[in-house]
Design a protein around this motif. Structure first.
Motif, short mmCIF file in Angstrom:
data_model
loop_
_atom_site.label_atom_id
_atom_site.label_comp_id
_atom_site.label_asym_id
_atom_site.label_seq_id
_atom_site.Cartn_x
_atom_site.Cartn_y
_atom_site.Cartn_z
N GLU A 192 0.84 -1.19 0.00
CA GLU A 192 0.00 0.00 0.00
C GLU A 192 0.88 1.24 0.00
O GLU A 192 1.94 1.26 0.62
CB GLU A 192 -0.91 0.03 1.23
CG GLU A 192 -1.91 -1.11 1.24
CD GLU A 192 -2.91 -1.02 2.38
OE1 GLU A 192 -3.05 0.06 2.99
OE2 GLU A 192 -3.55 -2.05 2.64
N GLN A 193 0.43 2.25 -0.74
CA GLN A 193 1.11 3.54 -0.74
C GLN A 193 0.09 4.63 -0.44
O GLN A 193 -1.01 4.63 -1.00
CB GLN A 193 1.75 3.85 -2.10
CG GLN A 193 2.46 5.20 -2.10
CD GLN A 193 3.01 5.59 -3.46
OE1 GLN A 193 2.35 6.28 -4.22
NE2 GLN A 193 4.23 5.14 -3.75
N ILE A 194 0.46 5.53 0.46
CA ILE A 194 -0.31 6.75 0.72
C ILE A 194 0.56 7.91 0.27
O ILE A 194 1.66 8.11 0.79
CB ILE A 194 -0.66 6.92 2.22
CG1 ILE A 194 -1.40 5.71 2.77
CG2 ILE A 194 -1.43 8.22 2.44
CD1 ILE A 194 -2.80 5.53 2.26
N TRP A 195 0.09 8.64 -0.74
CA TRP A 195 0.82 9.78 -1.30
C TRP A 195 0.09 11.07 -0.92
O TRP A 195 -1.14 11.15 -1.03
CB TRP A 195 0.88 9.66 -2.82
CG TRP A 195 1.22 10.93 -3.54
CD1 TRP A 195 0.34 11.86 -4.05
CD2 TRP A 195 2.52 11.43 -3.83
NE1 TRP A 195 1.02 12.89 -4.64
CE2 TRP A 195 2.36 12.66 -4.52
CE3 TRP A 195 3.80 10.97 -3.57
CZ2 TRP A 195 3.43 13.43 -4.95
CZ3 TRP A 195 4.88 11.73 -4.01
CH2 TRP A 195 4.69 12.94 -4.70
N LYS B 69 -2.80 0.35 -4.01
CA LYS B 69 -2.61 -1.00 -3.46
C LYS B 69 -2.24 -1.94 -4.59
O LYS B 69 -2.69 -1.77 -5.72
CB LYS B 69 -3.90 -1.49 -2.80
CG LYS B 69 -4.38 -0.64 -1.65
CD LYS B 69 -5.72 -1.07 -1.15
CE LYS B 69 -6.77 -0.36 -1.97
NZ LYS B 69 -8.12 -0.49 -1.52
N GLY B 70 -1.44 -2.95 -4.28
CA GLY B 70 -1.09 -3.94 -5.28
C GLY B 70 0.07 -4.81 -4.84
O GLY B 70 0.38 -4.92 -3.66
N THR C 26 -5.24 2.61 -7.50
CA THR C 26 -6.26 3.09 -6.60
C THR C 26 -7.54 2.29 -6.81
O THR C 26 -7.69 1.57 -7.79
CB THR C 26 -6.58 4.59 -6.87
OG1 THR C 26 -7.11 4.72 -8.19
CG2 THR C 26 -5.36 5.46 -6.69
N ASP C 27 -8.47 2.45 -5.89
CA ASP C 27 -9.82 1.93 -6.11
C ASP C 27 -10.47 2.78 -7.20
O ASP C 27 -10.04 3.91 -7.46
CB ASP C 27 -10.66 2.03 -4.82
CG ASP C 27 -10.18 1.06 -3.74
OD1 ASP C 27 -9.58 0.03 -4.09
OD2 ASP C 27 -10.42 1.36 -2.56
N LEU D 20 -16.24 5.99 -14.56
CA LEU D 20 -15.35 5.34 -13.60
C LEU D 20 -13.91 5.47 -14.07
O LEU D 20 -13.62 5.39 -15.27
CB LEU D 20 -15.71 3.87 -13.45
CG LEU D 20 -17.05 3.57 -12.80
CD1 LEU D 20 -17.33 2.07 -12.82
CD2 LEU D 20 -17.08 4.09 -11.37
N PHE D 21 -12.98 5.66 -13.12
CA PHE D 21 -11.56 5.72 -13.45
C PHE D 21 -10.75 5.25 -12.24
O PHE D 21 -11.25 5.17 -11.13
CB PHE D 21 -11.13 7.14 -13.84
CG PHE D 21 -10.99 8.08 -12.68
CD1 PHE D 21 -9.74 8.33 -12.11
CD2 PHE D 21 -12.10 8.69 -12.11
CE1 PHE D 21 -9.61 9.18 -11.03
CE2 PHE D 21 -11.98 9.55 -11.03
CZ PHE D 21 -10.73 9.79 -10.49
N TYR D 22 -9.49 4.91 -12.53
CA TYR D 22 -8.55 4.60 -11.46
C TYR D 22 -7.15 4.96 -11.92
O TYR D 22 -6.90 5.13 -13.12
CB TYR D 22 -8.61 3.13 -11.02
CG TYR D 22 -8.26 2.12 -12.10
CD1 TYR D 22 -6.94 1.67 -12.23
CD2 TYR D 22 -9.22 1.63 -12.97
CE1 TYR D 22 -6.62 0.76 -13.21
CE2 TYR D 22 -8.90 0.71 -13.95
CZ TYR D 22 -7.59 0.28 -14.06
OH TYR D 22 -7.25 -0.62 -15.05
N HIS D 23 -6.25 5.13 -10.96
CA HIS D 23 -4.84 5.40 -11.24
C HIS D 23 -4.07 4.10 -11.07
O HIS D 23 -4.32 3.34 -10.12
CB HIS D 23 -4.27 6.44 -10.27
CG HIS D 23 -4.94 7.77 -10.36
ND1 HIS D 23 -4.65 8.68 -11.35
CD2 HIS D 23 -5.90 8.34 -9.59
CE1 HIS D 23 -5.38 9.76 -11.18
NE2 HIS D 23 -6.16 9.58 -10.12
N ARG D 24 -3.13 3.85 -11.97
CA ARG D 24 -2.25 2.69 -11.86
C ARG D 24 -0.82 3.19 -12.05
O ARG D 24 -0.51 3.88 -13.02
CB ARG D 24 -2.58 1.65 -12.92
CG ARG D 24 -1.63 0.44 -12.89
CD ARG D 24 -2.02 -0.64 -13.88
NE ARG D 24 -2.16 -0.11 -15.22
CZ ARG D 24 -3.16 -0.44 -16.05
NH1 ARG D 24 -4.11 -1.28 -15.69
NH2 ARG D 24 -3.22 0.09 -17.27
#
Length: 166
Positions: free
Chosen positions: A91-94, A105-106, A117-118, A127-131
């Protein structure tokens, strides 16, 4: 003489404890992202300076802390990265100086750490997410590739940086 003997015994006891203290985060899982640890110069795909990034292990090897500074020094950010035993993933919190934050998460796959991200809904109702993918290259450099994925078909590159050790 008694105080010298007591000092020696105390020092020996502390030294022994330090050597036998268990390292809860010295596992293979906790070392999967160690390829990103270092003091880095980061460039854009065209070779221009993107910024600098320093990644260090802290909290008895349980966390990687990132400290990013853009080339012009106007954009900074910090992340905390750790392996979560409960969810069996990284997990990363930026958080950055623009008020933005991400929770990714990954897991590691081969020579890549892939976190995302979720899903969220953007202002257009899509809908979108960041990878973000960090790839360890054969020469020791690291590529960070950040994509924003909308409806799983539209992909925009938010950042593409090549990390080389200072």
């Amino acid at each position: 003489m008694k105080s010298l003997l007591c000092t020696v015994v105390i020092c020996f006891s502390l030294s022994f404890y330090a050597q036998t203290k268990p390292c809860n985060c010295c596992t293979d899982k906790h070392q999967e992202f160690d390829f990103w640890v270092g003091d880095w110069m980061v460039t854009n795909p065209d070779g221009s300076a993107a910024g600098t990034n320093t990644i260090v292990k802290i909290q008895d090897n349980c966390m990687l802390q990132e400290n990013w500074v853009s080339a012009k020094g106007t954009f900074t950010g910090t992340s905390s990265n750790s392996y979560n035993y409960k969810t069996k993933q990284w997990e990363q919190i930026w958080v950055d100086n623009q008020g933005q934050s991400l929770h990714l998460k990954g897991n590691r796959k081969g020579n890549q750490m892939i976190l995302q991200t979720d899903e969220e809904t953007n202002k257009y109702g899509k809908l979108f997410y960041h990878r973000i993918t960090w790839t360890l290259n054969d020469d020791g450099s690291v590529r960070q590739y950040w994509e924003t994925v909308t409806n799983t078909t539209e992909v925009n590159v938010a950042f593409d940086g090549l990390y080389k050790k200072k």
